[in-house]
Write a protein that holds these residues in place. Structure first.
Motif, mmCIF file in Angstrom:
data_model
loop_
_atom_site.group_PDB
_atom_site.id
_atom_site.type_symbol
_atom_site.label_atom_id
_atom_site.label_comp_id
_atom_site.label_asym_id
_atom_site.label_seq_id
_atom_site.Cartn_x
_atom_site.Cartn_y
_atom_site.Cartn_z
ATOM 1 N N MET A 162 0.818 -1.194 0.000
ATOM 2 C CA MET A 162 0.000 0.000 0.000
ATOM 3 C C MET A 162 0.865 1.261 0.000
ATOM 4 O O MET A 162 0.490 2.243 -0.618
ATOM 5 C CB MET A 162 -0.929 0.005 1.220
ATOM 6 N N ALA A 163 1.981 1.186 0.711
ATOM 7 C CA ALA A 163 2.882 2.341 0.712
ATOM 8 C C ALA A 163 3.394 2.604 -0.697
ATOM 9 O O ALA A 163 3.512 3.754 -1.122
ATOM 10 C CB ALA A 163 4.034 2.121 1.677
ATOM 11 N N SER A 164 3.668 1.557 -1.435
ATOM 12 C CA SER A 164 4.124 1.687 -2.816
ATOM 13 C C SER A 164 3.040 2.314 -3.687
ATOM 14 O O SER A 164 3.319 3.177 -4.528
ATOM 15 C CB SER A 164 4.514 0.319 -3.366
ATOM 16 N N VAL A 165 1.814 1.904 -3.461
ATOM 17 C CA VAL A 165 0.689 2.473 -4.213
ATOM 18 C C VAL A 165 0.562 3.961 -3.908
ATOM 19 O O VAL A 165 0.354 4.779 -4.797
ATOM 20 C CB VAL A 165 -0.630 1.729 -3.895
ATOM 21 N N ARG A 166 0.714 4.305 -2.637
ATOM 22 C CA ARG A 166 0.627 5.718 -2.231
ATOM 23 C C ARG A 166 1.732 6.532 -2.902
ATOM 24 O O ARG A 166 1.497 7.633 -3.379
ATOM 25 C CB ARG A 166 0.718 5.814 -0.715
ATOM 26 N N LYS A 167 2.957 5.993 -2.959
ATOM 27 C CA LYS A 167 4.054 6.704 -3.604
ATOM 28 C C LYS A 167 3.762 6.911 -5.086
ATOM 29 O O LYS A 167 4.003 7.991 -5.641
ATOM 30 C CB LYS A 167 5.360 5.935 -3.434
ATOM 31 N N THR A 168 3.237 5.881 -5.741
ATOM 32 C CA THR A 168 2.897 5.995 -7.151
ATOM 33 C C THR A 168 1.816 7.043 -7.351
ATOM 34 O O THR A 168 1.887 7.863 -8.266
ATOM 35 C CB THR A 168 2.416 4.633 -7.703
ATOM 36 N N GLU A 169 0.824 7.034 -6.481
ATOM 37 C CA GLU A 169 -0.246 8.027 -6.559
ATOM 38 C C GLU A 169 0.318 9.437 -6.415
ATOM 39 O O GLU A 169 -0.047 10.340 -7.173
ATOM 40 C CB GLU A 169 -1.271 7.750 -5.459
ATOM 41 N N ASP A 170 1.231 9.641 -5.466
ATOM 42 C CA ASP A 170 1.831 10.958 -5.272
ATOM 43 C C ASP A 170 2.637 11.392 -6.486
ATOM 44 O O ASP A 170 2.593 12.562 -6.881
ATOM 45 C CB ASP A 170 2.711 10.965 -4.023
ATOM 46 N N LEU A 171 3.370 10.455 -7.102
ATOM 47 C CA LEU A 171 4.122 10.783 -8.313
ATOM 48 C C LEU A 171 3.190 11.198 -9.448
ATOM 49 O O LEU A 171 3.454 12.172 -10.165
ATOM 50 C CB LEU A 171 4.979 9.594 -8.743
ATOM 51 N N LEU A 172 2.094 10.468 -9.603
ATOM 52 C CA LEU A 172 1.121 10.818 -10.646
ATOM 53 C C LEU A 172 0.502 12.189 -10.385
ATOM 54 O O LEU A 172 0.295 12.974 -11.302
ATOM 55 C CB LEU A 172 0.030 9.753 -10.732
ATOM 56 N N ARG A 173 0.217 12.462 -9.133
ATOM 57 C CA ARG A 173 -0.379 13.750 -8.771
ATOM 58 C C ARG A 173 0.577 14.889 -9.101
ATOM 59 O O ARG A 173 0.175 15.906 -9.676
ATOM 60 C CB ARG A 173 -0.722 13.763 -7.284
ATOM 61 N N ARG A 174 1.861 14.718 -8.762
ATOM 62 C CA ARG A 174 2.848 15.756 -9.079
ATOM 63 C C ARG A 174 2.968 15.963 -10.584
ATOM 64 O O ARG A 174 3.086 17.080 -11.068
ATOM 65 C CB ARG A 174 4.201 15.389 -8.486
ATOM 66 N N HIS A 175 2.926 14.866 -11.332
ATOM 67 C CA HIS A 175 2.999 14.946 -12.787
ATOM 68 C C HIS A 175 1.805 15.724 -13.341
ATOM 69 O O HIS A 175 1.961 16.585 -14.209
ATOM 70 C CB HIS A 175 3.054 13.546 -13.383
ATOM 71 N N ARG A 176 0.621 15.431 -12.834
ATOM 72 C CA ARG A 176 -0.582 16.146 -13.294
ATOM 73 C C ARG A 176 -0.505 17.622 -12.949
ATOM 74 O O ARG A 176 -0.909 18.476 -13.727
ATOM 75 C CB ARG A 176 -1.833 15.529 -12.687
ATOM 76 N N LYS A 177 0.022 17.951 -11.749
ATOM 77 C CA LYS A 177 0.143 19.348 -11.352
ATOM 78 C C LYS A 177 1.069 20.092 -12.298
ATOM 79 O O LYS A 177 0.793 21.233 -12.665
ATOM 80 C CB LYS A 177 0.650 19.458 -9.921
ATOM 81 N N SER A 178 2.174 19.457 -12.697
ATOM 82 C CA SER A 178 3.099 20.134 -13.606
ATOM 83 C C SER A 178 2.458 20.334 -14.974
ATOM 84 O O SER A 178 2.680 21.357 -15.617
ATOM 85 C CB SER A 178 4.415 19.365 -13.727
ATOM 86 N N LYS A 179 1.649 19.373 -15.421
ATOM 87 C CA LYS A 179 0.962 19.527 -16.701
ATOM 88 C C LYS A 179 -0.144 20.564 -16.590
ATOM 89 O O LYS A 179 -0.410 21.308 -17.523
ATOM 90 C CB LYS A 179 0.368 18.189 -17.142
ATOM 91 N N LYS A 180 -0.787 20.648 -15.443
ATOM 92 C CA LYS A 180 -1.895 21.567 -15.233
ATOM 93 C C LYS A 180 -1.434 23.013 -15.268
ATOM 94 O O LYS A 180 -2.169 23.899 -15.678
ATOM 95 C CB LYS A 180 -2.556 21.264 -13.885
ATOM 96 N N ASN A 181 -0.195 23.287 -14.891
ATOM 97 C CA ASN A 181 0.312 24.646 -14.808
ATOM 98 C C ASN A 181 0.754 25.209 -16.154
ATOM 99 O O ASN A 181 1.174 26.342 -16.227
ATOM 100 C CB ASN A 181 1.479 24.706 -13.819
ATOM 101 N N THR A 182 0.649 24.432 -17.226
ATOM 102 C CA THR A 182 1.046 24.928 -18.538
ATOM 103 C C THR A 182 -0.080 25.740 -19.150
ATOM 104 O O THR A 182 -1.249 25.581 -18.827
ATOM 105 C CB THR A 182 1.419 23.763 -19.476
ATOM 106 N N PHE A 183 0.272 26.617 -20.069
ATOM 107 C CA PHE A 183 -0.694 27.471 -20.735
ATOM 108 C C PHE A 183 -1.563 26.662 -21.687
ATOM 109 O O PHE A 183 -1.086 25.797 -22.394
ATOM 110 C CB PHE A 183 0.048 28.569 -21.517
#
Length: 81
Positions: free
Chosen positions: A1-22
């Motif tokens: 479950m900890a591994s799943v949580r880490k993967t989820e956090d990585l995906l969230r960070r990736h989406r945030k970086s994509k979300k901040n683009t014009f």
């Protein structure tokens, strides 16, 4: 479950970086999509944990008293980073 949580956090960070683009086309609803996806992740983790608990109890294990179980539930319920 900890591994799943880490993967989820990585995906969230990736989406945030994509979300901040014009975007010329808006992009409304991105925050709602991310929140809905986070809820789906958490829901699936709870389903998996409950299935694990049922299997362990079927084998005669008292799950609620185990430190590992308490940690697992804590990881699932921990707010996203």
């Amino acid at each position: 479950m900890a591994s799943v949580r880490k993967t989820e956090d990585l995906l969230r960070r990736h989406r945030k970086s994509k979300k901040n683009t014009f975007s010329l086309f808006g992009g409304g609803g991105v925050k709602e999509d991310v929140e809905a996806e986070e809820e789906r992740f958490k829901g699936q983790m709870m389903v998996d944990a409950n299935a694990l608990k049922a299997d362990a109890e079927a084998l005669g294990v008292e799950v609620e008293g185990l430190e590992g179980w308490k940690e697992l539930v804590e990881v699932i319920n921990r707010p996203a980073e």
